[in-house]
Structures are given as C-alpha cells and as structure tokens.
Scaffold this active site. Structure first.
Site, PDB file in Angstrom:
ATOM      1  N   ASN A   1       6.672  -1.824 -16.352  1.00 55.69           N
ATOM      2  CA  ASN A   1       6.425  -1.683 -14.920  1.00 55.69           C
ATOM      3  C   ASN A   1       6.486  -0.190 -14.618  1.00 55.69           C
ATOM      4  OD1 ASN A   1       6.487  -1.625 -12.146  1.00 55.69           O
ATOM      5  ND2 ASN A   1       8.069  -3.186 -11.928  1.00 55.69           N
TER       6      ASN A   1
ATOM      7  N   ARG B   1       2.817  -4.745 -15.268  1.00 54.23           N
ATOM      8  CA  ARG B   1       2.728  -5.100 -13.859  1.00 54.23           C
ATOM      9  C   ARG B   1       1.662  -4.211 -13.228  1.00 54.23           C
ATOM     10  NH1 ARG B   1       6.445  -3.518  -8.706  1.00 54.23           N
ATOM     11  NH2 ARG B   1       5.481  -5.018  -7.290  1.00 54.23           N
TER      12      ARG B   1
ATOM     13  N   HIS C   1       3.881  -8.621  -4.410  1.00 47.52           N
ATOM     14  CA  HIS C   1       5.139  -9.210  -4.921  1.00 47.52           C
ATOM     15  C   HIS C   1       4.908 -10.600  -5.506  1.00 47.52           C
ATOM     16  CE1 HIS C   1       7.379  -6.477  -1.862  1.00 47.52           C
ATOM     17  NE2 HIS C   1       7.524  -5.959  -3.076  1.00 47.52           N
TER      18      HIS C   1
ATOM     19  N   ARG D   1       8.340   2.423   4.619  1.00 43.75           N
ATOM     20  CA  ARG D   1       7.085   2.004   5.267  1.00 43.75           C
ATOM     21  C   ARG D   1       7.402   1.247   6.543  1.00 43.75           C
ATOM     22  NH1 ARG D   1       4.964  -1.071  -0.012  1.00 43.75           N
ATOM     23  NH2 ARG D   1       6.745  -0.166  -1.068  1.00 43.75           N
TER      24      ARG D   1
ATOM     25  N   GLU E   1      10.907 -11.022 -11.974  1.00 42.29           N
ATOM     26  CA  GLU E   1       9.470 -10.769 -12.097  1.00 42.29           C
ATOM     27  C   GLU E   1       9.060 -10.638 -13.563  1.00 42.29           C
ATOM     28  OE1 GLU E   1      10.294  -7.530  -9.060  1.00 42.29           O
ATOM     29  OE2 GLU E   1       8.192  -7.931  -8.639  1.00 42.29           O
TER      30      GLU E   1
END
Ligand code: ADP
Length: 385
Positions: free
Chosen positions: A7, A75, A164, A225, A369
């Site tokens: 990742n 990923r 996600h 964000r 994940e």
C-alpha cells in the site's frame, strides 16, 4: 499462496506478507507472516518508492529468509469507470492508473510508483491491482448519478465512485458473521473513520450508497479534507483568484479537523476538548454531527439498517467520538452501553458496544483491508492457471 501486499502512499509504504488460506483461520490477522511501514519517503535516506521497496525487501529477507512470493497485491485507490474487477497489471492497466491521477492526485501517483518499483524488482512476478472503487460497483444509478448534463457525465465519467472498498468489504463480512446474519440478508451502515473517512450503506451485503464520490473529497469531515461543501463556495474562491492547484492543496491538506482544531490527530483533539478547548469541541461537534447526518440518511438508503458499525483509526479507538455520534441517533432508537463503548479501545476482534435496549446493535470491527487485498490477488492469480 504467499502474497506480498503493498500500500504505497505519498510518503509511506505499508506492506504485509500473508499466507492464504491461513493456517488455523479465525481472527483478523490470521496468516500474517510479516508486516511493516517504511516512512518519510522522499524526506530522508529513502529517496523514492524504489528505495522504499529495497528497504522492505531487506527487512523481509531478514525476517522470512528467502521466502518466495506467488504474487504482489497493490492497493490502488481510484479505478474509475474502467475497472469493475481487480486486475492483473500490465502496461495498459498501469497507464489507466496513471490516467486517473487527476481524480486522486494524492493516491494514484504513489500507487503507480509502487507498482513500477515492484515490477522492476521482481520482473515476472504477477502484480495485481486491487481497487478501492470496485466494492461500490453495485451502487444503483440513483445513488451514483450526479445531476449534471449527460454529455459531461459521459465524457469525463462524472459520477460517484466511492472508496475504502476493501475495508467496507471486510467489515461487511465480519459484522454479518459476528451477528449470525447471512451476507445476502445483511443491511447496515458502516462508518470508516480514519484520517480519510467515509460511510457506506449496505443492503443485502452490497454497497448501495457511499459518502465519497467522484474523488475522495466528498462526504464526512476528515483529517485534512472538508467533506461536503457548497460547490458555490469553490466558484466564489475561484473568483477571488484561487486556481485549481491552490484549491487542491486547500481541500486535500488544509481543511477538515486540521482547519477546525489546528491538528488532524483525533486523539489530541479529544484530549484538548476534555481540557476545555472550545476549538477542539467545535471540531468534534462538526465532525460527529456530519457523520450522524449520514447515518440517518443511510438508514433510509438501505431500507432500515440491521446494524451500525464503526471501523478504522478513529472508529476503532475513540470511544468519545463514537459516543458523540451515537448521542445524536437517539431518535433511531440507537443507544450505546457506556462501559462497553469505553472498553472497546483498539479491540483485537469485533465487539458490540450497544445497550441491550438499542434498536439495532452497534459494533466496533477492526478492519483488515490487507486480507481482502490478499484474497483478491490470489483470486486473480488463480484464474490465470
Ligand atoms: P488512514 O486514513 O491514514 O489509514 P487511520 O485509519 O490509521 O488513518 O486513522 C488515523 C486516525 O486515527 C488519526 O486521526 C488518529 O488520531 C486516530 N486515532 C488513532 N488512535 C486513536 C485514539 N486512541 N484515540 C483517538 N483517535 C485515534
């Protein structure tokens, strides 16, 4: 099968080595042989992703000896409209990941760099792209469509994609398993609250709405964000001389909790709020209110959720943030058990934090994940033979 999961972010590279199927399954980290993070890429001794991968390979050599991987699973955040499934990477797929960079400028470029570095290091080893967007391929049109002209929607692929995905896929499966509900009957709202944050409505085990959109900017208040904004606000700022590059910085790195509380570290914000900081309290109120609003809306999207699930850094660790959110959900009959909520601090496996009289169970599920990425990679590679 032995899978290396990579990742790669803009300044870090997270990796894990997993054996599938795990010997003695159960538990979220089953089959993990090694894992770690290379940080400060581009800032210190590690100049780029190639060097980060070299550093990782050295560590793996030291801990695992000469173990040979069957494949590398990467990923990849944005798969756009083109990738409805996870894919074996060739030049064409890599080019498409590059082409999607403007839609995920913080994510796709480092993802592609990690892939290039791994392909140079292990030529001939299958490299698989596992996209965050794929899990949301089940969104109905009324959820993915923005009310913009057809020609723009088609020309630029202007639609909700959602992100996600690997986390939501794992958490959906795990929550359904823990509650003893068959996946195809599982309806829930899942809140993935980390530095990046999004909520997803699950109906029949599939994603039917999600708060991130065309890019990972929409929806919840995140670390840096802002989530939802009036698009008119951006037009106004443009009129004031803010160009695309400046807005990109503002919206990706300078907003969210960082703008409201001066830091994007939820732990510090909760502590400061406890010590009486007005700014920290305001930041927590804005972020938890936004999430509660989405949970209410997604209750509608999935036709009445059978569970509410918290996951990721904040979701798994912050009892205060979960309580502030749940406090606004009383009219849905949702009630936490204060002791169970406090006890669920970095749980190693899924646990229930709702009160006995809560209308629906509330769970904390540690996400994994990497497991989903490893499984998807193994599936793509197995299909080659
Ligand atoms: P990313 O989106 O980068 O994967 P994570 O899922 O790792 O992010 O979540 C990072 C966030 O989790 C940070 O805001 C961090 O402050 C928060 N966090 C981690 N531990 C705690 C804790 N004990 N209490 C509150 N927040 C925490």
């Amino acid at each position: 099968m032995l899978i290396l999961i990579v990742n790669s972010g803009s300044s870090s590279l997270k990796y894990q080595v997993r054996r599938l199927p795990p010997a003695g399954s159960g538990g979220t980290s089953a089959g993990v042989l090694a894992e770690g993070t290379i940080e400060q890429i581009g800032e210190g001794d590690v100049r780029d992703h190639g060097q980060a991968l070299d550093a990782m390979a050295e560590r793996l050599e030291a801990s695992l000896g000469g173990a040979e991987f069957d494949a590398v699973g990467h990923r990849v955040v944005h798969g756009g409209g083109r990738f409805k499934t996870h894919r074996l990477i060739d030049e064409d797929v890599l080019q498409a990941i590059d082409d999607l960079a403007p839609l995920a400028p913080l994510h796709n470029p480092p993802n592609a760099e990690g892939i290039r570095a791994a392909a140079r290091k292990w030529p001939g080893l299958p490299q698989v792209a596992v996209f965050d967007t794929v899990f949301h391929g089940t969104l109905p049109e009324h959820a993915w469509r923005y009310a913009v002209p057809d020609e723009l929607q088609e020309k630029y692929g202007l639609r909700r994609y959602g992100f996600h995905g690997s986390s939501f896929e794992f958490v959906t499966r795990e929550a359904a398993r823990v509650l003893g509900t068959p996946l195809e009957k599982f309806d829930a709202v899942i809140a993935h609250v980390g530095n990046g944050a999004s909520a997803t409505a699950i109906s029949g085990g599939r994603s039917v709405d999600t708060s991130m959109g065309f890019t990972p900017l929409e929806g919840l208040v995140m670390g840096t964000r802002p989530g939802d904004l009036d698009p008119g606000l951006l037009l106004f700022l443009q009129g004031e001389g803010y160009g695309a590059g400046r807005l990109q910085e503002l919206l990706n790195r300078e907003s969210g909790l960082k703008a409201l509380a001066g830091s994007n570290d939820m732990r510090g914000i909760v502590k400061a709020a406890g010590e009486g900081s007005g700014r920290a309290r305001m930041a927590l109120a804005v972020a938890s209110y936004r999430l509660a609003k989405y949970i209410g809306a997604y209750h509608v999207a999935c036709g009445g959720a059978g569970a509410l699930v918290f996951t990721a850094g904040v979701g798994e660790h912050s009892a205060q943030f979960r309580a502030l959110t749940a406090d606004r959900l009383g009219m849905l009959g949702i009630r936490l058990d204060a002791a169970a909520n406090t006890a669920a601090d970095d749980p190693q496996e899924a646990c229930t934090i709702s009160a006995a009289d809560s209308a629906v169970p509330v769970l904390v599920v540690p996400t994994d994940e990497e497991l989903v990425i490893a499984e998807a990679t193994a599936a793509v590679v197995s299909a080659l033979h």
